[in-house]
Structure formats: structure tokens, C-alpha cells
Design an enzyme around this catalytic site. Structure first.
Site, short mmCIF file in Angstrom:
data_model
loop_
_atom_site.label_atom_id
_atom_site.label_comp_id
_atom_site.label_asym_id
_atom_site.label_seq_id
_atom_site.Cartn_x
_atom_site.Cartn_y
_atom_site.Cartn_z
N SER A 226 -3.46 3.90 -6.93
CA SER A 226 -4.04 5.22 -6.67
C SER A 226 -5.38 5.34 -7.41
CB SER A 226 -3.03 6.30 -7.07
OG SER A 226 -3.38 7.55 -6.55
N ASP A 452 0.00 6.52 4.05
CA ASP A 452 -0.24 7.09 2.72
C ASP A 452 -0.89 8.48 2.85
OD1 ASP A 452 -1.21 7.65 0.06
OD2 ASP A 452 -1.08 5.50 -0.35
N HIS A 482 3.21 6.75 -0.72
CA HIS A 482 2.01 6.50 -1.52
C HIS A 482 2.13 5.13 -2.17
CE1 HIS A 482 -1.58 7.42 -3.68
NE2 HIS A 482 -1.01 7.64 -4.84
#
Length: 513
Positions: A226, A452, A482
Site C-alpha cells: 500500500s 483492490d 487490498h
């Protein structure tokens, strides 16, 4: 009110519930005492309040214990011989033969603002194979947890802050939102003014290079997830010749400014909601939320509209507001494993009980069951505002609302108004977007997940392009949630493990499903 980038880190909390552009260089810190410092590794203590509280990490299944240490780094990297701060690190030693050990594999799990010291042990078993040749290492970046953690408002004030109306419908509501944001930002300056100018992603990247040296590695071995992909990209830009083997998973689009990033997230979360609704209504058994996917989404929209004026009981004594429900829904969309909780939470809310959705919202915002918050919200805003040059006004947001609503009728307003989070921030932002160009870097494996919600799939290709020719190796995972590695998909795991452990570079364009 969660800012758009806050949503990038939510998967970390969910698991626990159940930059300035600088020309590439490879300079070493001027203060020779810092790279040669010896770390004192000890059994990890219980997490601090800023890290989220809880118990000390348990040993891994093979009995390996987690050790923690404090590394000194310059408070101001432009004055490396000046004041220092302590950055907390955590590690589990490699499990394989010493002559097979490659070095330390450093993880950043995202946020910005997530505590690596508490997150790595929570996911430690997933990296069992990687630990055969690496010490697993993570850290609290500057401004986070025990690493000179930023402080803003207290727990009671945060309760009010996260339940306020973050999607104003009138001039009075807009004024209240702006005033609340100013009060929060002023509190950050009052309580953490010395640290705020020093928490940019560029600062954290320089910390990682110091960490590499202190850990005794000639190259940086890195796994960024991320926001951790943005941090890794900035590191590669600053220190291209120091990149060893690196993996970016759930990739932030480095070419976007905050507005573009938030708009992309609106589309990403809407896409995830569409997938959730389709999944519910396509099963053999009857979907309890509606007869068709559109019916499911219409009912959710009506629920949020009702909550705007009539909140329902949440976690006593708090009420579930429209904003809290929206953030709870967003939290559940981070992982397909949490879709069942979203289904149950929505059923409960339709019957006037908002407890599950509020627990999901609390998880997103870093609130534990005792009503105590980690400093993830304060750190997130501080790092974002140090990085992002843009400062938006209510007029800016109002002009952009139609575009955000077109992207998502459920999340559009929520993410558009989040652009105000850096308004009146006491520290200027560094750039419109990070510079991750890294000519001369070793190959970096870049993984995009088609489903995602928080870091939409398209960002992976943009990262590959921005890193430069021959650096980014693109891999596509056709899945939900995610990130990709934590899905357990064998194709993804084999590609990542093969590269990090044996240096086998997968073919660019590989698709896993």
C-alpha cells in the site's frame, strides 16, 4: 474524518479486529556515529497506546521470539549532526542455515501511519518461507507509534471527530467541518510542532537507508504494501544503486495528486462494492440484502441517507452516524474475508442496530474496545500533509463534487470532502506527487490487484512506468481485496518468494488468478 489515504491502511486494523523530489543519489549520513551504531535487541514490550495497545507479540510457531530495538536517526536530515530521534524496530531472526541467509527483509505495511512494530507479528506466519533466508524486520516510521509519535487530540475528542458529519449538506455543516479540521490541525501543531516538519516520506526513506547500514546490509531488501510502495519508490529514487530485491504490493499511483488519488479511490471502492453486491446476489442461497446487485446498493444508499438525519445506536453510548457507517463499509471492503461481516452488519443496521458497522469504523480509525486510539490518524494526516503540496478549499471541493459523485454515489462525497484535511496545516507540503524515477535500480516486482478498492489496479502500471525502463516488473492478480500476497494465491506467492529468495525474476506481464 478519515482522509482518502487513511483508507489505504485499513486492512491492517481489520486483521486485528477478528515527499520532496530529490535527484537520485547514494550519499551516506554525514554523522558516522549513526551508521555504525549498535542496536540493543530485547524482547518486545507491550505495544504503547500510540501503537494500539494490546499484548506483547507471541513467539512464532517454531518458537522464534520477536525482538525490538531503538535506532537513532537525525530529527532533521538537513542537519544530520543535530538532534536525534529514536525509531523502534522489530525483528524475527532467519530460521534457515546461516550460510543461506541473505540479510534483513524490511517491511512497510502502509498507512501512512501504520505501526510496523505491531503489524509484522500479526502477519508473521504468512512470511514463514521468506524467513528461511531473511531476518523479518519492520519499524514504526517517524511520527508513528514509539518513533516520535505525533500527538493531536485526545480520545474523547477523536470520538466526536470521527462521528461528525463529514459530508456536509448545508453552509452551517460545511462551516462546522472546516472548524473541526482547523481545531484538529492546530492541536497537532501545539502538541507535536517540532516533529511535524520532519515526517515526510523522503525523511522515512532516508531512515530506511540508515537502517540498511545499521542492520549490516550492502543492499536494501524490501517488501512494501500500500503506502509502503510509495515509500519504496521514493527510496529507489533517492538510492537506486542500493536497491537489492524489492516487492511492491497494492501499489499507490505515484503520478497522482491528492484529488486524483481520491477520485481513483472513489472508483476503486465503488468497484469493490459492486463486486460485493454481485457476489451476494449470485450465490445459490438468497441474498439477505436484496434481490439484485442494484437493489443491494440502493438499500445501502437509503440507509446512509437515513443515518444523515437519524443515527441509530452503535457501540454504547455512541450512535452510528452516516460518516461512521460509510467508513465501516469501506473497512469491510478491504478484504473479501470481511464481506460476511458487512452482510451481517448491514442486516443489523436495517433493524436499527449499528454495532457491527461501528466496530468496523472503529477498526479503520484505530480505536480499541477500551475507547483508546492509536496515533494512526494523527500520523496519517501529518505525513500526508508534509508530502502533499495541494491545499484545498470548500469551493474547490464543491466544484469537484459532481465528478466524485459520478465515480461513486456512495463514497464520492465522503472522499471529496476528505481533501480538506490539510487545509491550514502548519507545515507546507513538499510536492504535487512523489518522484519515484529510479534509473539504475535493480528490478522491482510491482503487483496490482484488479479488485483492490484502496489502491486501484491501474496504479501498478503507472508505478512501473514511473520507475523507468527495466526497473518495474509488472504482475497482475485477478482477485478481490487490498493486496495480493496476503490472498494466499499460489501463483503470486511463488513469484514473490522466487524473486526474494532466489532472485528469479518473473516475466513482466505475468497474470495470476
Amino acid at each position: 474524518m478519515p482522509t482518502p489515504s487513511r483508507l489505504r491502511a485499513a486492512a491492517l486494523a481489520a486483521a486485528l479486529l477478528l515527499s520532496a523530489p530529490v535527484a537520485g543519489c547514494d550519499s551516506e549520513p554525514e554523522d558516522e556515529n549513526l551508521p555504525t551504531q549498535k542496536l540493543s535487541w530485547e524482547d518486545c514490550p507491550e505495544p504503547s497506546d500510540a501503537q494500539g495497545d494490546g499484548e506483547a507479540p507471541s513467539p512464532l510457531p517454531d518458537g522464534a521470539v520477536w525482538q525490538c530495538a531503538i535506532m537513532k536517526a537525525p530529527l532533521d536530515w538537513d542537519k544530520p549532526e543535530g538532534d536525534t530521534i529514536g525509531l523502534e524496530l522489530i525483528r524475527a531472526r532467519a530460521s534457515g542455515a546461516k550460510d543461506e541467509r541473505i540479510g534483513s527483509l524490511i517491511f512497510n505495511f502502509g498507512g501512512p501511519g501504520g505501526s510496523g512494530v505491531t503489524t509484522l507479528p500479526a502477519f508473521g506466519e504468512e512470511f514463514t518461507q521468506l524467513r528461511t533466508r531473511y531476518d523479518l524486520v519492520s519499524f514504526d516510521p517517524r511520527g508513528v507509534g514509539r518513533s516520535a509519535g505525533v500527538e493531536c487530540v485526545d480520545d474523547e475528542q477523536l470520538d466526536e471527530y470521527f462521528q461528525q458529519d463529514a459530508t456536509p449538506d448545508s453552509g452551517a455543516e460545511r462551516e462546522t467541518l472546516v472548524d473541526s479540521t482547523k481545531e484538529f490541525n492546530s492541536a497537532c501543531e501545539e502538541n507535536s510542532g517540532k516533529v511535524l516538519p520532519q515526517v515526510s516520506t523522503t525523511d522515512a526513506a532516508r531512515d530506511m537507508d540508515l537502517m540498511r547500514q545499521v542492520l549490516g546490509d550492502d543492499k536494501l531488501y524490501y517488501f512494501g504494501i500500500s503506502y509502503g510502495t510509495e515509500l519504496g519508490g521514493v527510496y529507489a529514487h533517492l538510492f537506486p544503486k542500493k536497491v537489492g530485491r524489492a516487492v511492491f504490493d497494492a501499489v499507490v499511483d505515484p503520478t497522482q495528486n491528492p484529488e486524483q488519488g481520491s477520485l481513483g479511490q472513489a472508483r476503486g471502492f465503488q468497484r469493490a462494492l459492486d463486486n460485493f453486491a454481485e457476489d451476494c446476489t449470485s450465490k445459490v442461497e438468497e441474498c439477505p440484502l436484496g434481490d439484485t446487485a442494484e437493489d443491494v446498493k440502493d438499500r445501502i444508499t437509503r440507509l446512509l441517507e437515513d443515518l444523515d438525519s437519524k443515527p441509530i445506536p452503535g457501540v454504547f453510548p455512541r450512535m452510528l452516524t452516516q460518516t461512521a457507517a460509510t467508513s465501516g463499509i469501506a473497512q469491510a471492503l478491504y478484504s473479501q474475508d470481511f464481506w460476511e461481516y458487512l452482510t451481517e452488519g448491514l442486516q443489523q443496521a436495517y433493524n436499527g442496530d449499528g454495532q457491527i458497522l461501528m466496530l468496523l469504523s472503529d477498526s479503520l480509525n484505530g480505536r480499541n474496545q477500551d475507547g483508546e486510539y492509536s496515533n494512526v490518524a494523527a500520523a496519517n494526516v501529518s505525513i500526508n500533509c508534509a508530502d502533499d503540496k495541494s491545499r484545498y478549499t470548500t469551493a474547490d471541493v464543491e466544484a469537484k463534487l459532481p465528478q466524485f459523485r459520478e465515480a461513486s454515489r456512495l463514497f464520492g462525497d465522503y472522499l471529496a470532502w476528505g481533501l480538506l484535511s490539510c487545509t491550514d496545516w502548519p507545515v507546507p507540503g513538499a510536492a504535487d506527487h512523489p518522484d519515484v524515477s529510479a534509473p539504475g535500480s535493480a528490478p522491482i516486482l510491482v503487483i496490482g490487484n484488479t479488485g483492490d478498492p484502496a489502491t486501484p489496479y491501474e496504479g501498478a502500471h503507472k508505478m512501473v512506468e514511473a520507475l523507468g525502463k527495466g526497473v518495474g516488473i509488472e504482475l497482475t492478480y485477478k482477485g478481490q481485496g487490498h493486496g495480493a500476497y496476503d490472498s494466499g494465491n499460489k501463483c503470486v506467492r511463488d513469484a514473490v518468494n522466487g524473486y526474494l529468495l532466489d532472485g528469479r525474476i518473473p516475466p513482466s506481464g505475468l497474470v495470476c488468478s
